[in-house]
Design an enzyme around this catalytic site. Structure first.
Site, short mmCIF file in Angstrom:
data_model
loop_
_atom_site.label_atom_id
_atom_site.label_comp_id
_atom_site.label_asym_id
_atom_site.label_seq_id
_atom_site.Cartn_x
_atom_site.Cartn_y
_atom_site.Cartn_z
N LEU A 161 0.86 -1.27 0.12
CA LEU A 161 0.06 0.25 0.07
C LEU A 161 0.77 1.10 -0.07
CD1 LEU A 161 -2.82 -1.27 2.65
CD2 LEU A 161 -2.72 -1.24 0.19
N HIS A 195 10.80 -12.90 0.30
CA HIS A 195 10.86 -12.64 -1.17
C HIS A 195 12.31 -13.44 -1.95
CE1 HIS A 195 11.37 -10.12 -5.08
NE2 HIS A 195 12.86 -9.77 -4.58
N HIS A 249 5.44 -14.63 -4.32
CA HIS A 249 5.31 -14.43 -5.84
C HIS A 249 6.69 -15.36 -6.46
CE1 HIS A 249 7.63 -10.53 -4.62
NE2 HIS A 249 8.43 -11.46 -4.65
N ASP A 263 -0.02 -9.24 -5.44
CA ASP A 263 1.17 -8.63 -5.49
C ASP A 263 1.14 -7.27 -6.07
OD1 ASP A 263 4.11 -8.87 -4.98
OD2 ASP A 263 4.24 -9.80 -6.91
#
Lengths: 311, 425
Positions: B66, B182, B235, B308
């Site tokens: 965000l 990640h 991801h 994502d």
């Protein structure tokens, strides 16, 4: 008119007749330049801006001379890299250039694709004078012109491109141009300086100068930047010269009449030995510079005609 | 007081309970009061006619950045909530690599509260593994967990240090929390802008080898085995990493993963001619990897599909490719792009919805993503076959950096309800 693009951003994607057209036109400019009839008015009243975000003396001077010989108003804008590392400035610059009614925009930038971005935003025809590690189209054209004038053809020649292929826009443009025109292209260098999957560009890869140069018609050396040593891609300059620097001994593996080329500026003793670089029978490095002006005249002429402003 | 709503003649779908039936569903006081065939309409209740539409639990997006706090010029929480509602999302787990980073219990409270203020979106805050997401000192994981952090991650920053990762896994295990990574080995990915290979070579762009993902995944699987901790890989985009994850799951390790729509819908060619809107992190991969991601949706290796979402300003993207900020918006397109995998036969519709709601809810440890009597009425009504076209500049919300610009999608969200209140459509 056989050149069908608005800009000259890359060699990749050009068709043989387009390349042939530019070389043919450049050829006639070589003759005119040599005959002393250097002043033309092909670009009279048009504005050529040399926008250089990276230092370059020879390419900028070459474009400047080409533009002046064709009668253009030439303006040089050198933008220091320290003040411009954000692209918004690039687009601000584009807006400024549009306001100046620039006709031809020559761009050099340290980032791959920067001329493509500018081309989307300016009205001028954009000529890529080297972008990052992407392309340097006029260098490939001038190299091709040099070769064609010496060997009478491009098709069927074996051209060896040697050194730091990974970081070289000159290598990429030359690979695209020469393979498009039917030359056989070899790239020679240590594996750490080879781009990933480079064979998909239609070249053969060698890691040994002797086998790679065997039977070559043209030996094209690339500049090795000093910072590659710090990055660990090459342990030292002397080691690089030992295995990949061009000297008389390695050159002997190429054809007896093989030409030696270098886009400049040279690192003598790193990628090329002075004895080879200055050998008048083999080296065409100075001739490349002369061809550079003619090729750039041909490119500027062609792109200005594409605008319809000159008809 | 929220008005009651009766959905009439809709296809009720909840893969977590195996529910798939044509019928009605009644919402009273923000709660699912009843569902089944031929329910009566209470006085004052709004009737919504099904008309071939599907009613499913509101989507649970387990990974979204965000703009707040710190990057309000890209997107505010209010504008993200609009985009989420338009995408059928009612719960969203927000990444902590903001400015400041969510590494303090007060900030965790703040994020939860900011979600409540939207009235349409539950925000579940991730908290930082390390202070400032800088990868150097462990954050106060216990206090952050107590404040309501759903899990720990340094967001777009991979936790590089094997020692710190080991400590984080061990320590977080004591609080029953997952570490979300990640997966990119940083020294291999450093300075890279595109997947290493032919295309990056042609464009003259610095490459990131696909192996950078597998190397990080392999290391963290070893650390999960060493510590007994739980690692979630975000991801995931390569065949090699998925193969490692599949094996680790077979071994019984606490390994889970998600992917995002770009990685099963697009390949590297989307960046052709230096299109920065398709510059993502991890970068779009070769098509063989894209196919492997799609296959892993089908075989269950992938536990969830997340948006994502990474809002960017136009100025972040109007740059030479290597300088442009990576990331794409994904809230409004999450369902539509995922449904493409249903329409092309890769996965079944209930499986797709489970990846978008029940499964991520379970990973986040929350009671959401179900159609059950007494559950909060967070609902998404969509038509699976209607077609719309993604157009940058016309997406809901402020940020418009979609990698799917121009893509036609089958599957239109007709309405979204949060605790029984209609928040979209």
């Amino acid at each position: 008119m056989s050149y069908r693009q608005k800009h000259l951003l890359a060699i990749e994607g050009l068709h043989p007749p387009e390349i042939g057209h530019l070389l043919d036109l450049a050829e006639s400019y070589v003759l005119l330049n040599r005959s002393g009839q250097t002043q033309r008015d092909v670009l009279r009243g048009q504005t050529l801006i040399n926008l250089f975000f990276e230092d370059s003396t020879r390419t900028r001077t070459s474009f400047e001379l080409a533009g002046k010989r064709l009668g253009a108003d030439v303006i040089n804008m050198s933008v220091s890299t320290s003040s411009v590392n954000k692209g918004e400035t690039l687009l601000d610059t584009a807006a400024t250039l549009n306001a100046m009614n620039c006709d031809l925009l020559v761009v050099r930038h340290a980032q791959s694709g920067a001329p493509n971005l500018l081309a989307q935003k300016v009205d001028a025809a954009v000529i890529n004078a080297g972008d990052g590690t992407h392309e340097h189209p006029t260098q490939a054209l001038l190299d091709a012109l040099t070769i064609r004038r010496r060997k009478a053809r491009l098709e069927g020649l074996t051209v060896a491109i040697c050194g730091d292929v990974l970081h070289s826009r000159v290598a990429r443009s030359n690979i695209h141009l020469l393979t498009t025109m039917g030359s056989r292209v070899r790239v020679i260098g240590p594996p750490t300086l080879m781009p990933a999957e480079v064979t998909t560009l239609g070249v053969d890869v060698f890691h040994d100068m002797r086998t790679g140069l065997d039977g070559a018609d043209i030996v094209m050396m690339l500049r090795l930047q000093r910072e590659r040593m710090q990055g660990g891609l090459v342990p030292s300059a002397r080691e690089f010269f030992r295995f990949f620097g061009l000297d008389a001994e390695k050159l002997a593996y190429a054809k007896p009449d093989a030409l030696v080329m270098h886009p400049g500026p040279m690192n003598r003793g790193v990628e090329i030995d002075s004895a080879v670089a200055d050998d008048p029978h083999r080296s065409v490095i100075k001739e490349q510079v002369e061809m550079g002006v003619a090729v750039r005249m041909a490119v500027l002429d062609t792109l200005s005609r594409r605008h319809g402003r000159n008809d | 007081m929220t008005p009651d709503t009766l959905f009439v003649g809709v296809r009720l779908l909840d893969a977590s309970t195996g529910l798939d039936t044509q019928g009605d569903l009644l919402v009273c006081n923000g709660i699912i009061a009843d569902f089944g065939a031929g329910l009566g309409r209470p006085d004052g209740a709004t009737a919504i006619q099904g008309d071939g539409a599907i009613l499913c639990p509101g989507l649970v997006d387990m990974r979204a950045a965000l703009g707040e706090p710190g990057f309000e010029y890209r997107e505010t929480i209010a504008s993200a909530a609009d985009a989420a509602a338009a995408g059928g999302i009612t719960t969203l787990a927000a990444l902590p690599d903001t400015l400041p980073a969510i590494d303090d219990p007060a900030l965790v409270h703040l994020m939860r509260q900011r979600g409540e203020e939207t009235g349409s979106l539950t925000i579940l805050p991730y908290a930082a593994i390390t202070r400032g997401c800088a990868g150097e000192m462990l954050a106060e994981l216990g206090l952050l967990r107590e404040a309501g952090a759903v899990a720990f991650t340094d967001g777009a920053n991979a936790l590089c240090s094997a020692r710190l990762m080991r400590l984080a896994l061990s320590y977080a295990r004591g609080f029953g929390a997952r570490i979300v990574q990640h997966p990119e080995e940083r020294s291999l990915g450093a300075g890279g802008a595109a997947t290493e290979g032919e295309l990056a070579t042609r464009l003259g762009l610095p490459g990131i080898p696909a192996a950078a993902e597998a190397i990080q995944v392999a290391r963290d699987i070893s650390l999960a085995r060493l510590t007994g901790g739980a690692v979630h890989f975000a991801h995931v985009s390569t065949a090699d990493a998925l193969a490692l994850i599949r094996r680790a799951k077979d071994e019984g390790l606490a390994i889970t993963c998600d992917t995002a729509p770009p990685y099963f819908d697009l390949n590297e060619t989307a960046i052709g001619d230096f299109r920065t809107y398709a510059k993502l992190s991890p970068p779009l991969r070769k098509d063989a990897d894209r196919q492997a991601v799609a296959a892993a949706l089908a075989d269950g290796t992938i536990d969830a599909v997340a948006s994502d979402h990474q809002p960017r300003d136009a100025d972040d993207k109007r740059l030479p490719f290597a300088l442009a900020a990576p990331g794409g918006v994904g809230l409004a397109t999450l369902l539509g792009v995922s449904l493409a995998q249903v329409h092309n036969g890769t996965i079944k519709l209930p499986q797709a919805l489970e990846l978008l709601s029940a499964k991520p809810a379970r990973l986040l440890g929350i009671d959401a993503g179900r159609l059950a009597k007494g559950a909060q009425a967070d609902l998404c009504l969509f038509h699976p076959d209607r077609i719309w076209q993604v157009e940058s500049g016309k997406l809901p919300g402020k940020a418009q950096n979609t990698p799917f610009d121009g893509r036609a999608l089958e599957g239109v969200v007709l309405g979204t309800w949060k605790a029984g209140r209609r928040v979209f459509g």
